[in-house]
Design an enzyme around this catalytic site. Structure first.
Site: not given
Length: 150
Positions: A52, A54, A82, A85
């Site tokens: 992701h 992040e 999410c 993260c």
């Protein structure tokens, strides 16, 4: 630079992700007004479900600073983080998270669930919202609309 300026940089990362066929999410990590790292979603390109925006940004920042602790940093991200993260953000001790678009399906900062209030977190960052919400939401909507039409 302002929160809006940094979020616009995160949006440029998200646009690059979309051009690569990834869900358009981008992130920028800033400390003392200086960009430390930036990243964009890449799970498909990297064959990595944890890739992701992040996570990739935190990895790059840790490498740049020589430390996994990213104290006194602000993370700008185009979509509400999410649970995975947000846990990484907590472990890194990120002081502040600013996100653009809320994620009612998977957001962990109040969208689907508010894990930032969970007692198990090692550290609780300040969560702010607002800058570029419309632009980030529109980018995501366009991306998924195009996918549905294909």
């Amino acid at each position: 630079m302002s929160d809006r300026d940094w979020m616009e940089e995160a949006l440029r990362q998200a646009e690059q992700a979309a051009a690569e066929g990834e869900v358009p999410v981008g992130a920028v990590l800033v400390r003392n007004g200086e960009r430390i790292a930036a990243g964009r979603n890449a799970p498909i390109r990297l064959n990595d479900p944890t890739a992701h925006a992040e996570i990739l940004t935190l990895r790059a920042a840790g490498a740049a600073l020589g430390n996994y602790r990213l104290d006194d940093c602000t993370l700008y991200v185009t979509l509400e983080p999410c649970p995975m993260c947000l846990a990484a953000i907590s472990h890194a001790r990120i002081a502040r998270v600013v996100y653009a678009a809320p994620d009612p399906r998977a957001g962990a900062c109040g969208g689907a669930i508010d894990l930032n209030r969970a007692r198990w977190h090692h550290f609780t960052p300040v969560i702010d919202t607002g800058p570029c919400e419309a632009q980030a939401s529109e980018l995501l909507q366009r991306f998924f609309q195009t996918r549905r039409e294909s």
